[in-house]
Write a protein that holds these residues in place. Structure first.
Motif, short mmCIF file in Angstrom:
data_model
loop_
_atom_site.label_atom_id
_atom_site.label_comp_id
_atom_site.label_asym_id
_atom_site.label_seq_id
_atom_site.Cartn_x
_atom_site.Cartn_y
_atom_site.Cartn_z
N MET A 212 107.17 35.21 21.04
CA MET A 212 107.07 36.61 21.00
C MET A 212 107.48 37.48 22.28
O MET A 212 108.45 38.29 22.32
CB MET A 212 105.41 37.00 20.56
CG MET A 212 105.14 38.63 20.43
SD MET A 212 105.55 38.83 18.79
CE MET A 212 104.00 38.56 18.13
N TYR A 213 107.03 36.57 23.32
CA TYR A 213 107.57 37.38 24.72
C TYR A 213 109.03 37.30 24.93
O TYR A 213 109.77 38.31 25.24
CB TYR A 213 106.79 36.68 26.02
CG TYR A 213 105.48 36.70 26.07
CD1 TYR A 213 105.14 38.08 26.74
CD2 TYR A 213 104.49 36.20 25.47
CE1 TYR A 213 103.44 38.56 26.74
CE2 TYR A 213 103.07 36.32 25.72
CZ TYR A 213 102.57 37.57 26.28
OH TYR A 213 101.43 37.81 26.34
N HIS B 45 111.17 36.79 22.42
CA HIS B 45 112.00 37.43 21.45
C HIS B 45 112.12 39.05 22.00
O HIS B 45 112.92 39.74 22.11
CB HIS B 45 111.22 37.34 20.13
CG HIS B 45 111.66 38.27 19.10
ND1 HIS B 45 112.86 37.76 18.26
CD2 HIS B 45 111.63 39.61 18.70
CE1 HIS B 45 113.07 38.89 17.52
NE2 HIS B 45 112.17 40.05 17.60
N ALA B 46 110.90 39.66 22.15
CA ALA B 46 110.93 41.24 22.72
C ALA B 46 111.57 41.16 24.04
O ALA B 46 112.32 42.18 24.06
CB ALA B 46 109.41 41.54 23.05
N HIS C 190 117.25 41.79 17.02
CA HIS C 190 115.97 41.58 16.40
C HIS C 190 115.97 40.68 15.08
O HIS C 190 115.48 39.77 14.89
CB HIS C 190 115.03 42.81 16.31
CG HIS C 190 113.96 42.71 15.32
ND1 HIS C 190 112.69 41.98 15.96
CD2 HIS C 190 113.77 42.92 14.22
CE1 HIS C 190 112.08 41.99 14.81
NE2 HIS C 190 112.26 42.59 13.85
N SER D 162 110.70 45.39 17.04
CA SER D 162 111.00 44.23 17.59
C SER D 162 109.97 43.70 18.60
O SER D 162 110.19 42.64 19.26
CB SER D 162 112.39 44.34 18.19
OG SER D 162 112.40 45.47 19.21
N GLY D 163 108.80 44.90 18.77
CA GLY D 163 107.77 44.24 19.63
C GLY D 163 108.06 44.54 21.17
O GLY D 163 107.62 44.56 22.01
N LEU E 204 105.44 44.94 24.32
CA LEU E 204 105.61 44.30 25.63
C LEU E 204 105.47 45.23 26.82
O LEU E 204 104.81 44.93 27.64
CB LEU E 204 107.22 43.80 25.56
CG LEU E 204 107.44 42.56 26.83
CD1 LEU E 204 106.44 41.68 26.90
CD2 LEU E 204 108.90 42.16 26.96
#
Ligand SMILES: [Zn+2]
Lengths: 429, 388, 49
Positions: free
Chosen positions: A1-2, A4-5, A41, A301-302, A306
C-alpha cells in the motif's frame, strides 16, 4: 500500500514537472498529472472519476462566477468609479479612519460568505484603487487586499474550514464566533496598518481629475441598491430562516446583478460581460475544477491517505512547530479540501490529547486561508493581483510583501492551538 | 495553416471531452436508476411508502418503502431506519436482512431500508467511492448501490448560504441541510432532508412507534464509534444492552445523547415524539480520511494498512488489526444489537412488548456471511419482491 | 422547486458562455481548460449528476 501510493504520487509529480517543461499551463499540467496518476494506479480507470472529481467544488465555482458577474456589471454601469470617488471625497483627510473603514468594508463580504475570493471579487478592485491613491505601492496594496480577504474568509459567522472540519468530526459549529472574530480582526487590522500606514496624503484635486467620470445619471442609491438587496437577502435568510425560501448565494448574486441592470443609467451588454467574467475567472475556476479531479484520483489511489497519515503521525511538538507551514501549503494544494483532509484528523487528534477543540480549530481555520496565495492553486492570490492590476513578479513582489503580516497571523493561530485550554473562556461567546 | 491546426486540436479535444461526458453520464444515470431487489420475508404483512404519512413526499426520490412486520399480537412498535447515511452500507444491509428474514411475534417492527434514498443515488465528488458493491450469496452475486452522506443535489438544490437548524436556530455547515442526521425533527416546507425527517416524525406519530433505532457506521478516527447513543428515554435499555453484549458477545459502548447538539436523531426524535431513539454505530474503516486505496474491497473487508498505522500511533477510537472490519461482522453487530434491544425493551416495558423471531445469530452471520441471508428474487412470486 | 429551475437556467446560461468562449478562444490550452470546466455544467443541466 505504501509503495503503491508512493509510486502514484511520484508519477503525478513527474508528469506535472514534465508537462510544465513542455510549456503547458499549470492547470492542464495538473490535469495531466491526475490522468498520469490514475493510469499508474490501475491502467485505464472509468472516466466517470474525472467527471466526479470535476464536481468537487462546483458549488463554489457557481458562487465565484455569479459574484464576479454582478461586480463586472456594476463596473460597466460606472458604479465602482462612483463609490471610489465618494470614499476619497469623504475620508481623504483622516488616514486612520479611512484605513479602519476600508478594513471593515473588506471583512464583510467574506465573513458572510466564507470565501476570500468573494471579498476580492466584490470589493477588491474598489478598495485597491482607494489604497493606491493613498500613496501605497501596488505590491503593498495587493498584499493588503489579499490578507484582508483571507481574514474575511476566516472571520465569523461563516468560516468554511471550521464548518467543514466541525461537520467532519461531528462537532456543532457553535462557540466559534469570538475565537474566530478576535483572531481574524486582529490579523486584518495588523495587515492593513502594517502595510498601509505609511503613504502620502491624498491629493484630492489630482485624484478627482484622474479618476474616470462616472456615467451620466449615476447616483448613490443606484450603486447602493444592488448591495442593499444582496445583503438584505443574506440577512433575511438569517433572520427568517424558515419563512424565506432558500435562495443560495449564486441566486442572490444574480438578483443583485438584475437590480444593477435595471437601475443602470446605460444599457449593459449582458452577454459580453458574462463572457468577460468567465474569461477573467478562467485561471481561478480552472484550477478548482482540475484540483477536484486531482483529489479524486489521489483518494482513489491512496495518495491522499498517505499524505494525511504522514501529517497526523508526526509527534505533537512537531505538529505545533510545523502546522503554520502544513496548513497553508495544504490549502494551496487542495483548497477547501484541506479542511476535511487534515483538519478532521488533526482536530480529532487534538481532542484526544485534551486540547480545547474549538479554540484549536479556530486557530487552524485562520491559518488555512493564508495558503490561498500559495502554489499550485494560488486562487485568491491570483484573483487579488488581477483585481488590483498588479503587474510585478507574483512571488518576489506580491508574496514577499505578504510574509510579515502572514507570519503574524500564523503565529496567532499557533498560539491558539498551543494555549487552547487557557483561551477556553472565548468559547462562551 | 495555423488556424487549421488550432481547429484540429480543438476538434480532437471536443471529441475526447464528449466521450468522457457520455460515458460518465451513462455511469451516473445507471447508478441513479439502479434498483435493489428486496425479497419480502414471511413476517412482512404490508409495504407502504413514506409518502403515505406525508402526502407531498409521494413520488419524490425520498418516497422510500416502509416495511411493516406485524405479529397481530398487541404490543410495542419498533422503527428501524437504515442508510440515513447511504455511505454506511452495513446499515441498509442490516435493515434489509431483517426485512427478508425476521418477523414479530408480539408487537410490530417497521423498517425503512433507505431512509434518505436520494443520498444513495450519488457518491461524493472528490472521494472516489465505488458506485456499487456486490455481496456473494448462495445463488450468485447481489449488487447494491453505494451512496453518500448527503442527499443528491439533483433532488435538493440549492443549499442555503448557511443552514439554520429548525427549530433550535443552531448554525450548521450549508451542505448539512441535505444530511438527514442533522435535519430532525424536520419541517413540512424545508429542504428534501427536512421534509423527509418531518415525514418520519409523522410516521412515528401515526403508527404509535414506541422506540426508534437509527443505524450508522463511522470512521475509526471518530470518537463516537462501536457504541450505542441513547436518548434519555431509553437510557436504561441501552445501558443494559451495552453491558450484556460486552460481557457475553462483543464490545459495544454506551453514550448519552448530548443535550446541546441539535438535528440528530437520538436527540430530536425523542424530544419531539413519544418514541425515544437509539443510534447504533459500527466501525467502517472505508470512511477514514487516512485510508489507502479507495475501492470495493476496502468497503467490504474493512482492511487497510494506513488505518492500522494510524491505530499504532494511538489516533483511533476503535481497534483494528490485519483482519479489518468485514461487512459481515458490521452487519452482524447491528442485527444482534437490535435483537438484544427488543429483548430488554420488552423486559423494561412489558406493556410495549416487542418479541421478534427469525433473526440469524451473530455467529451465523459471521460464519455464513450476510449474503447467505439474502434470498433469490427470481424464485419467489413477484408480489413478494419490492425494489429500493 | 421554482428556485431549482432557476438554478438550471443559471447553469445553462454560464455553460453556454463557457462553450462560446471555447469556440472563440485562439489559445488552444485555454480552449481545452474551458471544456474541462464545462463538464460539471453539462452534466448538471442534463440532470446526470
Ligand atoms: Zn452516519
Amino acid at each position: 500500500m505504501y509503495a503503491h501510493a508512493g509510486i502514484v504520487l511520484g508519477v503525478m509529480a513527474g508528469v506535472f514537472a514534465l508537462a510544465r517543461l513542455f510549456k503547458i499551463t499549470t492547470e492542464l499540467s495538473m490535469l495531466a498529472a491526475a490522468i498520469g496518476g490514475a493510469i499508474a494506479h490501475g491502467g485505464l480507470i472509468s472516466p466517470r472519476h474525472i467527471a466526479d472529481g470535476a464536481f468537487t467544488y462546483f458549488d463554489v465555482t457557481l458562487i465565484f462566477i455569479t459574484a464576479t458577474f454582478f461586480m463586472n456589471l456594476l463596473k460597466h454601469a460606472g458604479g465602482v468609479d462612483y463609490i471610489i470617488r465618494g470614499i476619497i471625497n469623504r475620508f481623504h483627510r483622516h488616514r486612520l479612519l479611512c484605513l479602519l473603514f476600508l478594513t471593515l468594508v473588506m471583512l464583510v463580504p467574506g465573513a458572510l460568505t466564507g470565501s476570500g475570493s468573494v471579498t476580492v471579487l466584490v470589493v477588491g478592485t474598489l478598495v485597491g484603487t482607494v489604497l493606491t491613491y493613498m500613496g501605497i505601492s501596488k505590491d503593498r496594496v495587493a498584499a493588503i487586499i489579499f490578507l484582508c480577504a483571507a481574514m474575511s474568509a476566516a472571520a465569523p459567522p461563516i468560516n468554511l474550514w471550521a464548518m467543514m472540519a466541525a461537520a467532519g468530526s461531528n462537532m456543532p459549529y457553535v462557540g466559534f464566533f469570538l475565537p474566530l472574530g478576535v483572531i481574524s480582526v486582529l490579523g486584518a487590522l495588523f495587515s492593513m496598518f502594517f502595510l498601509g500606514w505609511k503613504g502620502t496624503p491624498v491629493q484630492l484635486d489630482k485624484v478627482m481629475a484622474e479618476l474616470p467620470e462616472p456615467a451620466q445619471g449615476m447616483a448613490g442609491w443606484k450603486v447602493l441598491l444592488p448591495f442593499v438587496v444582496f445583503f438584505g437577502l443574506v440577512l433575511a435568510g438569517r433572520i427568517w430562516p424558515w419563512t424565506m425560501p432558500t435562495l443560495g448565494l449564486p441566486l442572490m448574486f444574480m438578483i443583485a446583478a438584475a437590480v444593477t441592470v435595471a437601475v443602470s443609467p446605460k444599457r449593459l451588454p449582458i452577454f459580453t460581460v458574462a463572457r468577460e467574467t468567465v474569461q477573467g475567472l478562467l485561471p481561478l475556476i480552472g484550477v478548482m475544477v482540475v484540483v477536484g479531479i486531482l483529489v479524486q484520483i489521489m483518494a482513489l489511489s491512496g495518495a491522499r491517505g498517505l499524505i494525511s497519515l504522514g501529517v497526523v503521525t508526526l509527534p505533537l511538538p512537531v505538529i505545533f512547530a510545523a502546522l503554520w507551514l502544513i496548513l497553508p501549503f495544504s490549502e494551496g494544494l487542495v483548497q477547501y479540501a484541506a479542511a476535511p483532509l487534515l483538519g478532521v484528523p488533526l482536530i480529532l487528534l487534538f481532542n484526544m490529547k485534551g486540547i480545547n477543540p474549538i479554540i484549536a480549530l479556530a486557530g487552524m481555520a485562520v491559518m488555512f486561508p493564508i495558503g490561498d496565495m500559495l502554489p499550485p492553486t494560488t486562487v485568491v492570490g491570483r484573483a487579488t493581483t488581477m483585481a488590483v492590476g498588479f503587474k510585478g513578479s507574483y512571488y518576489r513582489g506580491f508574496v514577499k510583501r505578504c510574509l510579515i503580516p502572514a507570519a503574524f497571523i500564523l503565529l496567532l493561530g499557533t498560539l491558539y492551538i498551543i494555549f487552547g485550554n487557557e483561551l477556553s473562556f472565548l468559547v462562551a461567546g | 495553416m495555423k488556424a487549421n491546426r488550432e481547429w484540429i486540436i480543438k476538434g480532437i479535444a471536443l471529441a475526447v471531452w464528449a466521450g468522457v461526458l457520455v460515458s460518465s453520464g451513462i455511469a451516473f444515470a445507471q447508478h441513479r436508476q439502479y434498483k435493489e431487489a428486496v425479497v419480502l420475508g414471511a413476517g412482512v404483512v404490508d409495504v407502504r411508502t413514506l409518502g403515505d404519512y406525508f402526502e407531498p413526499l409521494k413520488g419524490t426520490t425520498n418516497d422510500c418503502n416502509i416495511y411493516i412486520l406485524d405479529s397481530g399480537v398487541p404490543g410495542g412498535t419498533l422503527l428501524i431506519m437504515g442508510a440515513v447515511h447511504a455511505e454506511e452500507p452495513a446499515t441498509n444491509l442490516a435493515a434489509q436482512l431483517i426485512v427478508e428474514n425476521a418477523s414479530a411475534t408480539t408487537g410490530r417492527i417497521i423498517v425503512a431500508i433507505h431512509e434518505n434514498r436520494s443520498g444513495s443515488t450519488v457518491t461524493r465528488p472528490g472521494d472516489a467511492y465505488p458506485q456499487f458493491f456486490t455481496i456473494e450469496t448462495d445463488w450468485g452475486e447481489k449488487k447494491f448501490r453505494m451512496g453518500d452522506r448527503w442527499a443528491n443535489p439533483l433532488d435538493s438544490w440549492p443549499d442555503p448560504e448557511t443552514y439554520v437548524h429548525y427549530p433550535s436556530g443552531q448554525l450548521l455547515a450549508y451542505m448539512d441541510v441535505r444530511n438527514m442526521n442533522r435535519t430532525w425533527p424536520g419541517r413540512p416546507n424545508g429542504s428534501l432532508a427536512e421534509r423527509t425527517s418531518y415525514a418520519f416524525m409523522r410516521l412515528i406519530e401515526e403508527e404509535g412507534v414506541d422506540l426508534t433505532i437509527d443505524l450508522h457506521e463511522a470512521e475509526l478516527e471518530y470518537p463516537i464509534i462501536g457504541t450505542i447513543v441513547a436518548h434519555q428515554g431509553a437510557l436504561d435499555v441501552a445501558a443494559m444492552v451495552s453491558m450484556m453484549l460486552t460481557a457475553q458477545e462483543f464490545t459495544i459502548g454506551m453514550e448519552i445523547s448530548p443535550l446541546a447538539l441539535h438535528g440528530l436523531s437520538h436527540r430530536e426524535i425523542g424530544d419531539f415524539s413519544d418514541s425515544p431513539c437509539i443510534l447504533l454505530e459500527a466501525p467502517e474503516p472505508f470512511l477514514d480520511r487516512v485510508r489507502g486505496v479507495t475501492d470495493e474491497a476496502l468497503l467490504l473487508t474493512g482492511q487497510d494498512e494506513f488505518v492500522m498505522k494510524a491505530g499504532e500511533h494511538g489516533l483511533l477510537y476503535w481497534p483494528i488489526d490485519e483482519n479489518g472490519w468485514p461487512i459481515d461482522i458490521r452487519v452482524a453487530r447491528h442485527v444482534r444489537t437490535i435483537e438484544k434491544i427488543t429483548e430488554l425493551w420488552t423486559r423494561f416495558h412489558p406493556d410495549e412488548a416487542m418479541v421478534v423471531a427469525g433473526f440469524p445469530t451473530y455467529n451465523e452471520m459471521v460464519e455464513l456471511g450476510v449474503g447467505h441471508f439474502f434470498h433469490d428474487p427470481s424464485t419467489v412470486s413477484q408480489d413478494r419482491v419490492a425494489f429500493e | 422547486m421554482t428556485i431549482m429551475i432557476v438554478y438550471y437556467a443559471i447553469t445553462a446560461f454560464f455553460g453556454a458562455v463557457l462553450f462560446w468562449n471555447f469556440v472563440k478562444s485562439k489559445d488552444v490550452q485555454k480552449a481545452i481548460l474551458y471544456l474541462v470546466i464545462l463538464m460539471p455544467f453539462v452534466l448538471r443541466v442534463f440532470r446526470l449528476k
